[in-house]
Design an enzyme around this catalytic site. Structure first.
Site, mmCIF file in Angstrom:
data_model
loop_
_atom_site.group_PDB
_atom_site.id
_atom_site.type_symbol
_atom_site.label_atom_id
_atom_site.label_comp_id
_atom_site.label_asym_id
_atom_site.label_seq_id
_atom_site.Cartn_x
_atom_site.Cartn_y
_atom_site.Cartn_z
ATOM 1 C CG HIS B 132 -4.933 0.590 -3.749
ATOM 2 N ND1 HIS B 132 -5.453 1.982 -3.282
ATOM 3 C CD2 HIS B 132 -4.569 0.971 -5.009
ATOM 4 C CE1 HIS B 132 -5.343 2.850 -4.358
ATOM 5 N NE2 HIS B 132 -4.718 2.278 -5.442
ATOM 6 C CD GLU B 133 -3.146 -1.593 -7.593
ATOM 7 O OE1 GLU B 133 -3.613 -1.456 -8.490
ATOM 8 O OE2 GLU B 133 -2.211 -0.783 -7.246
ATOM 9 C CG HIS B 136 -7.379 0.559 -9.017
ATOM 10 N ND1 HIS B 136 -8.199 1.704 -8.712
ATOM 11 C CD2 HIS B 136 -6.316 0.507 -8.397
ATOM 12 C CE1 HIS B 136 -7.381 2.502 -8.305
ATOM 13 N NE2 HIS B 136 -6.150 1.944 -7.979
ATOM 14 C CG HIS B 142 -6.271 6.368 -6.915
ATOM 15 N ND1 HIS B 142 -5.406 6.952 -7.723
ATOM 16 C CD2 HIS B 142 -6.229 5.220 -6.520
ATOM 17 C CE1 HIS B 142 -4.674 5.627 -8.144
ATOM 18 N NE2 HIS B 142 -4.963 4.767 -7.199
ATOM 19 C CB CYS B 170 -14.766 2.773 -1.355
ATOM 20 S SG CYS B 170 -14.134 4.225 -2.020
#
Lengths: 605, 180
Positions: B132-133, B136, B142, B170
């Protein structure tokens, strides 16, 4: 990035199979995927997209589209999105509140009935369900504000006949008709009836013209409002007798007959001016009805809907004995079950068949009713695949189905009217703050919740509660004092600093919450119930409800507020955090921060 | 620049955890992954008053290092925060070179305030937060899809509910970012 390319060509079909989001959302049925076992080539979504998307895949999948896509909870509808047609979020935003209300009645009926899981499965993935649930509260609140909503007859003319009828019907269903400005609605509807009655629209048995439909809806709305003019009963009797003589009147004429039938009920006028105008023009209406009757029969009608119409009219008028329509009803039932067997239901046809069956006295077995409901839902899902002409379909499908369900079981109205707001959950997008969907919000972080007596309870939202933290004192206005929207209403005091909370609406203070004056700690702990601030009797004028936030709009706005708050303390580097939960009394966690200065930036609307 | 994502162990010695995460990263991002030299958390990031480390300062520290990697993902057992927030699971530059994940509240057996969970579940949570990080750092924000690894998680149930994978939107956004 070859892997990525492969994904984008295979993602709609079999290889992704049950994990395909289009299948999960009901856009593409399992049968459709299985009809093309080897690839996505047979997928209607993929096939349409394959052509449209090949030269603009980036825009389509790019951020602009992504942000505006209903499947991903879009914020900005439209854009140049190939899914703009079937986009449910787009649909729910572009239709007026009244039309959404009519749809919501249908959704509500579906959710209560045995199809709850099917319909929720279909709508939840697209975000439609949550959106509609929130809208039903918005509209119920608007209706409950009643004459204070600022709608004038000229405003009402901006709504279509269908929407006006939906508003009236919704108010009736929710048992708060008295709170509507009945005269304004009646006048707008009567204008519509007279407008069409004076013209000479071309009328065909096969196709009911739209303006006729509008006239009928207006008449039905007037019947719901119980303000139809005192017609000459004898003339109406002649009209009815004439209708009974027609073997196959059109569906529209059947509805007309029903509307006029209701008109015979003794009427009480709630507006003397309206009475004067309608009595003056009543003759025009009767002439119009007479003309309709004379124009309708062309000697050829033999379709099932027309048979259904004949059953409805003759049974309503008592022109055939109780069991006289049963043979026709059985024919209609056989046709309906045949349509159900096909799974692809023509909803308007099915609707009229069903009306005819009900009127004939022929019963559907529970199994048959279940099969019918199921076919309707499947048909509803199948319509998602028609990319071009989706926008109107959910409205008609759900409204028809819902109306049918509700007409047969009025107790469901009460169930919708007394629907509890959904359980509210901490929202990650709002830094873990809560935002109940059953109330209005303002940009000054206040909320308003209408009660049945027309007063509005006012409080501060959870985000504000987290920032305010433990105050030392609250200076409340006296009951009876007048508040002006956007002007200070009360003052929060902490550590020698103070900040004003602004009034969300013009009005008179009727009550203040003594409990939070005595124990201000309740304010941040229970922002939506025990921590309410005061109750006002609003002075609503045209436009004063504009700018209020509700449902998804409120959430979008709060999301930007949460982001603004984070950025305020983020420093120069743009970052994104996961697991972000706003601290209780958040401002106290940062040394040197001026409590009142930060709060003023959020509480000033 | 090297085409490698480097994991930086910050006061963490759990080699099995680091190896599991390292093995998982290339399934989502088209880069090799390696475990770099361990180091101490920067003292400047510690907030004595809160007893927590300020994540943004750790990101600054990582980003200014001369490690040869396309991205740096710090892993720590320390409890992280950013101003106004009670705690965070992780933080990342959007986009940028550095990201950080804390195991503190992910159900670690040895430390943390959450009730301990079984080992495979704990590892899967760290993997999800790591991926997840890193997302970014490649410009992903998100995501509204609750099964996508880029969905925002405030509590354990939401982490457990999401997959370790990017959703297809994504993935395409990542593709666009990497080819731009």
């Amino acid at each position: 990035m070859n892997t990525m390319k492969a994904h984008s060509t295979e993602m709609f079909g079999k290889k992704i199979g049950s994990s395909c989001v289009w299948r999960a959302s009901g856009v593409v049925s399992a049968q459709m995927c299985e009809s093309s076992p080897d690839s996505c080539e047979g997928c209607p979504i993929y096939t349409r997209l394959g052509k449209a998307a090949s030269h603009r895949q980036t825009q389509f999948f790019g951020r602009d589209y992504f942000d505006s896509c209903s499947v991903n909870a879009c914020a900005v509808p439209g854009q140049s999105c190939p899914f703009a047609g079937p986009c449910m979020a787009n649909w729910s935003r572009t239709n007026t509140p009244a039309l959404r209300m009519l749809t919501m009645i249908g959704i509500g009926a579906l959710s209560i009935g045995e199809n709850a899981s099917l319909i929720q499965q279909t709508t939840r993935r697209t975000g439609l369900h949550a959106d509609l649930v929130s809208r039903v509260f918005q509209l119920r609140n608007l209706v409950m504000l009643g004459p204070e909503s600022g709608l004038s007859p000229s405003d009402l003319a901006l709504f279509t006949a269908e929407e006006q009828f939906a508003m009236v019907a919704a108010a009736s269903f929710l048992d708060c008709l008295d709170s509507l400005d009945v005269a304004a609605f009646a006048e707008a509807m009567m204008e519509r009836v007279l407008q069409h009655g004076n013209g000479s629209p071309s009328l065909s048995v096969k196709h009911d013209p739209p303006d006729l439909r509008e006239t009928l809806l207006a008449l039905q709305g007037l019947a719901v409002l119980d303000v139809l003019p005192a017609f000459d009963i004898e003339i109406l009797g002649e009209i009815h007798a004439g209708m009974a003589a027609l073997p196959y009147p059109s569906m529209a004429l059947a509805q007309m007959a029903l509307a006029l039938q209701r008109a015979i009920q003794p009427a009480t006028f709630k507006s003397p001016a309206l009475e004067q105008r309608t009595v003056e023009r009543a003759a025009t209406l009767v002439t119009f009805a007479d003309w309709l009757m004379g124009s309708v029969y062309d000697g050829q009608p033999v379709t099932f809907p027309e048979l259904a119409s004949a059953v409805i009219v003759t049974r309503t008028l008592g022109a055939v004995p109780d069991d006289g329509a049963i043979p026709a009803g059985r024919l209609l039932k056989a046709e309906l079950l045949r349509m159900v067997g096909n799974e692809r239901l023509d909803m308007s046809g099915a609707h009229s068949l069903l009306a005819g069956i009900v009127a004939s006295g022929v019963k559907l077995d529970p199994d048959e009713r279940t099969a019918f409901s199921r076919a309707v839902v499947l048909s509803f899902q199948a319509h998602f695949t028609k990319l071009g002409d989706m926008r109107a379909d959910p409205v008609s499908l759900i409204a028809y189905l819902g109306a049918d369900n509700l007409v047969r079981d009025r107790s469901q109205f009460a169930a919708i009217a007394s629907m509890e707001a959904p359980e509210v959950e901490a929202d990650p997008a709002l830094l873990g703050c809560e935002l109940p969907v059953d109330r209005f919000y303002t940009r000054g972080h206040t909320w308003m919740h209408p009660s049945r007596d027309g007063a509005l309870r006012v409080g501060l939202d959870d985000l504000a509660g987290h920032l305010i933290g433990q105050v030392d004192a609250i200076e409340m206005p006296e009951p009876g004092s007048q508040l002006r929207r956007g002007k200070p209403a009360l003052r929060l005091i902490r550590g020698g600093e103070s900040v004003d909370v602004c009034a969300p609406m013009d009005g008179e203070v009727v009550l203040v919450n003594q409990a939070i004056i005595d124990a201000p700690g309740i304010l941040p702990d229970q922002p939506y119930d025990g921590g309410w601030l005061l109750s006002i009797r609003p002075k609503v004028s045209g436009g004063s409800l504009s700018g209020l936030l509700f449902g998804e709009n409120a959430r979008e706005w709060q999301t930007t507020e949460a982001r603004r708050l984070q950025e305020m303390f983020q420093g120069d580097m743009a970052t994104a955090a996961d697991g972000a939960t706003l601290a209780r009394d958040a401002l106290a966690t940062i040394p040197g921060v001026r409590w009142s200065k930060v709060l003023r930036a959020f509480l000033t609307p | 620049m090297s085409s490698v994502i480097e994991l930086v162990a910050l006061d963490i010695t759990d080699q099995e955890l680091l190896s599991s995460l390292c093995a998982e990263v290339p399934t989502t991002y088209p880069f090799q992954c390696r475990i770099g030299a361990a180091e101490k958390l920067p003292v400047s990031a510690l907030d004595m008053h809160r007893g927590q480390y300020q994540a943004t300062r750790i990101l600054e520290h990582l980003a200014s290092s001369d490690r040869d990697a396309v991205r740096l993902l710090g892993i720590t057992t320390a409890d992280l925060f950013t101003p106004i927030l009670r705690y965070i699971f992780g933080e990342a530059m959007l986009p940028g070179k550095a990201a950080i994940v804390s195991t503190h509240r992910l159900g670690n057996l040895s430390r943390g305030t959450q009730p301990p969970c079984d080992r495979p579940l704990f590892i899967s949570r760290v993997i999800k937060e790591g991926i997840h990080e890193l997302g970014h750092t490649f410009g992903l924000t998100h995501c509204a899809d609750p099964s996508c690894v880029m969905t925002a998680s405030r509590e354990m149930a939401r982490i457990d509910a999401k997959s370790t994978q990017l959703c297809r939107y994504c993935r395409i956004l990542l593709d666009d970012f990497l080819t731009a």
